[in-house]
Write a protein that holds these residues in place. Structure first.
Motif: not given
Length: 836
Positions: A315-321, A323-328
């Motif tokens: 999960h990446v946390t940005e200003e927006r909140g 967010k689901p993400a994937f890491k290679w």
DNA sequence: TGATCCCGCCAACGT
DNA sequence: ACGTTGGCGGGATCA
């Protein structure tokens, strides 16, 4: 039986029945899953793992099947109980599978568990979708999802309908390199930045120019019809296969992977991925539903990739909140040395045995629309061509499962039945007769058939080292024989040193065009046969020979393949053996399935083929022999063996200088060692052997210089199916007038004859220079996008070392979009990655 | 709730 | 006319 049919229907039926019976219950929606599930152990990755590992257990299978039969809640419960008792304590698992248990990821695990990461050519690597679906107890639809993604990574390739070949990870590194390259060419990095920037600005509501901006960032995006990135050798089976309009899942998968490969922190959020993927074809309406659908698809893909352990969810946390993400989490992909000058900070040293060999970004087909206004667009005629090619492929692809007919166009048949190759002459004739039509079309077909899976895609003919390639290659035999056949020289392969990636292509020409050399460029229209690399062919030294024996163009070398440990000398032999076995198996399989009769006269055929041996149609025969070897009686084998011996020691012109004794000494079949193998067709066409030079032995020099001979060798080995020794070079007098000589002297296996090699090289170059060289296929080509200008910026951009220092970026070639570091939103900096 | 994504209808394609 | 593929998105589940 109904089993063989689409299982869905069944389910659907029962479902509707259910609905009927219980109108108020679950109308037309997904049947609600009965709530009460065994409270027993909570689901855990481990437990699932166990489960899937034991999935093969007949017991479980039965259980699951039973379960499947009952869609009705009450029945389910019953079944559940039944199962519970049936199952022993340790096998406990909720019989009522939770959603998770039915997840694609889990299913994928099960699927993957069935096949080795690095299958040997000897084993049965065929995948029958029906069987798999049945065994895993899932609808075939689900299997398609998995297979499509795997296919995008070239871990499997389609053979025929319902049939795939498992390649495992042998091709993975090449594929990833290719994808990375394409991703770079596609300027994905910039696109990502663009999107991030937009998001950032969104906060301030700059809405107005949004659209334009997007448009700009994506370039004058003329419907980039998604195209599949192929790997040399895989083309045919892979992409081709059936070209449904866009093959979206496959393509999406590749693009998704590309995003990871070009991103510095190799993390990609679903949102961005979706936007980019959408943006590519329809930036206009970024409507919500489309986005949503894209996301859904991405999840599907991500699940499979996760199972492959190429990525993992974060999960990446940005200003927006958050967010689901994937890491290679997959292997690092070395930049391909040639394509771009990008350097990776670390791995710059040429590992002698590196597995991530600069395997040329064999991206055979890069149809991505170039970004930028002045982008080259596919010429309409090209599109047409592509289309027709696709159609052809489709037809061919589906042939195997169908009753066999000896049609000129369905080379597949031939490939399936090695023994039939014997009948080549007849077939060839037949083909010729039938082909009187459109020469062009025929040409294509021929090339396809000849090269088949391996080299075959009309667009790209690259040799593939993969074992899987072996079978597909067979089709080439018929063609080759035909060529040799005095009465009908149909097509002959031509060797063209490949440019760009240092890979040569093999092209089969129609006799009528014998004087012309046609080549397929990997990038088809974008890369019109660059001759630059060709010039490099120069010194061929002992190293080359060595290399050849070592590489054999097989991808296996690349990764943890067991054979890797073998000495270079041993490997080839082993492999060939395996290959032959495999061929046999495959043919056998096909035989069983659909063409029982055809094979009837295998023996006869064999005999025939044997007689051919001496005649110089070595390649085809050799292959034939090999494939048969595994499965035929001892006597037959013996015969073949003897044949081989005689063959390589045969005085036939073109035979390699290598002596039998030498071969023996190294314990390698002579054929494995042939340094140069050029087949010449009687019709004066040139048979060439493409070769992929890859590897370890490769000097840092990326020129194709040393590649030619190795290429030839590889080609022979790979595509001809591990031809027996001397078989290599048919010394057909008729061919003498061909520019390329194949006389023994030229082929000396050592470094001595550099000049000769040079000669050959020149000849080839001449051919290349020939105006028609690029022939019809490349005619419509548009100049390839000027190799991504390697601006310092770009380099910097990609330099792993400076994730935070993304400098100003001139993203577009038109220079309209210049993003300065100040304004560029660089999420990476603020990213907080949390794994969970 | 929002994130996930299973499920399976049904269209496109082939045979 | 039927079988294979696979796009697609409703809506169930999960966290």
């Amino acid at each position: 039986r109904s089993i063989l049919k689409t299982p869905l229907k069944q389910a659907a039926t029962s479902h509707s029945v259910l609905t009927e019976l219980q109108p108020d219950c679950q109308p037309l929606t997904t049947p609600t899953k009965p709530k009460e599930i065994l409270p027993v152990d909570p689901w855990t990755p481990t437990s699932n793992l166990k489960m899937l590992i034991s999935a093969a257990s007949p017991e479980i299978r039965n259980r699951e099947q039973r379960r499947e039969l009952s869609n009705n809640p009450s029945e389910v419960l019953q079944a559940k109980h039944c199962l519970q008792e049936h199952l022993s304590g340790d096998e406990y698992e909720k019989s009522q599978p939770s959603r998770k248990e039915k997840s694609l990821g889990l299913l994928c695990h099960k699927f993957l568990a069935r096949y080795p990461n690095y299958p040997s050519t000897a084993e049965n690597n065929f995948i029958c979708l029906d069987e798999v679906a049945e065994e895993l107890n899932v609808e075939r639809r689900r299997i398609y999802d998995i297979v499509n993604v795997l296919e995008s990574l070239h871990m499997v390739s389609r053979l025929a309908k319902n049939r795939y070949v498992w390649h495992g990870r042998h091709n993975l590194s090449k594929t990833l390199q290719a994808l990375k390259k394409v991703g770079e060419e596609n300027k994905y990095t910039q696109q990502i930045q663009m999107i991030k920037k937009r998001e950032h600005e969104h906060e301030f509501d700059f809405g107005g120019e949004k659209k334009e901006e997007i448009a700009r960032s994506f370039g004058s995006n003329e419907h980039s019809e998604m195209s599949f990135v192929e790997l040399p050798g895989m083309e045919f089976r892979a992409a081709s296969v059936n070209s449904r309009k866009d093959k979206s899942l496959r393509v999406m998968s590749q693009k998704f992977v590309m995003l990871f490969l070009v991103s510095t922190p190799q993390i990609v959020s679903l949102e961005i991925a979706a936007k980019i993927l959408i943006g590519e074809d329809q930036l206009e309406d970024l409507d919500k539903s489309k986005f949503k659908t894209k996301i859904r698809r991405l999840y599907d893909i991500a699940n499979v990739l996760s199972s492959l352990e190429l990525i993992k969810k974060v999960h990446v946390t940005e200003e927006r909140g958050r967010k689901p993400a994937f890491k290679w989490t997959g292997p690092d992909v070395l930049p391909n040395i040639q394509g771009t000058k990008l350097e990776t900070t670390s791995t710059t040293h040429p590992p002698p045995t590196s597995e991530s060999i600069p395997s040329k970004e064999q991206c055979s087909k890069n149809l991505f629309p170039l970004k930028g206004k002045q982008n080259f667009t596919r010429h309409p005629s090209l599109m047409k061509l592509v289309k027709s090619i696709e159609n052809d492929r489709r037809k061919i692809q589906s042939a195997p499962t169908s009753p066999i007919k000896i049609r000129a166009s369905t080379d597949q048949n031939l490939s399936a039945f090695p023994s039939e190759m014997v009948q080549v002459p007849a077939i060839t004739k037949h083909q010729l007769e039938g082909q009187s039509k459109k020469e062009k079309e025929m040409k294509m077909k021929l090339s396809r058939s000849a090269l088949d899976c391996n080299l075959s895609s009309p667009d790209v003919l690259k040799p593939e080292a993969s074992c899987s390639a072996v079978l597909p290659q067979q089709p080439a035999l018929p063609q080759a024989l035909g060529v040799c056949s005095p009465s009908h020289g149909s097509v002959s392969p031509v060797i063209l040193p490949q440019t760009h990636s240092g890979v040569s292509y093999a092209i089969y020409l129609h006799p009528s065009q014998a004087h012309t050399v046609t080549t397929y460029s990997p990038s088809f229209m974008l890369q019109p046969l660059p001759c630059a690399n060709v010039t490099g062919i120069k010194s061929i030294n002992s190293k080359v020979v060595n290399k050849m024996t070592t590489e054999e163009g097989d991808n296996q070398i690349a990764t943890g393949d067991p054979t890797k440990s073998l000495t270079t000398k041993e490997r080839p032999a082993i492999k060939s053996e395996a290959s032959s076995q495999r061929c046999f198996k495959r043919s056998q399989a096909l035989q069983e399935n659909h063409l029982p009769k055809r094979y009837r006269s295998d023996k006869e055929s064999l005999d025939t083929s044997l007689s051919f041996f001496p005649s110089g149609y070595l390649i085809p025969l050799a292959q034939c022999t090999h494939s048969n070897k595994a499965g035929f009686s001892n006597e037959e084998k013996a015969g073949m063996c003897s044949l081989q011996h005689t063959t390589y020691s045969s005085p036939v012109a073109g035979v390699i200088p290598m002596t039998a004794s030498e071969l023996k000494a190294v314990n390698i079949p002579a054929f494995q060692i042939t340094p140069l193998n050029i087949m010449l067709s009687p019709t004066s066409s040139i048979a060439a052997a493409p070769v992929l030079s890859n590897s370890s032995l490769n000097s840092s020099n990326t020129s194709s210089a040393p590649n030619l001979s190795s290429s030839v060798l590889n080609f022979t080995l790979q595509h001809v199916g591990l031809i027996p020794a001397g078989v290599q070079v048919p010394a057909n007098p008729v061919l003498r007038h061909v520019p390329i000589t194949s006389q023994p002297e030229n082929i000396s296996h050592c470094s001595e004859n550099v000049s000769l090699q040079e000669k050959v090289r020149k000849n080839i170059l001449q051919l290349l220079d020939h105006g028609e060289l690029t022939g019809k296929y490349s005619a419509p080509c548009v100049p390839k996008e000027p190799q991504m200008p390697q601006t310092p910026t770009e380099n910097f951009f990609r330099t792993p070392g400076g994730p935070n220092t993304v400098p100003s970026l001139s993203a577009n070639s038109d220079g309209t979009n210049t993003i300065s570091q100040e304004t560029l939103y660089i999420p990476q900096r603020k990213l907080e990655v949390s794994e969970d």
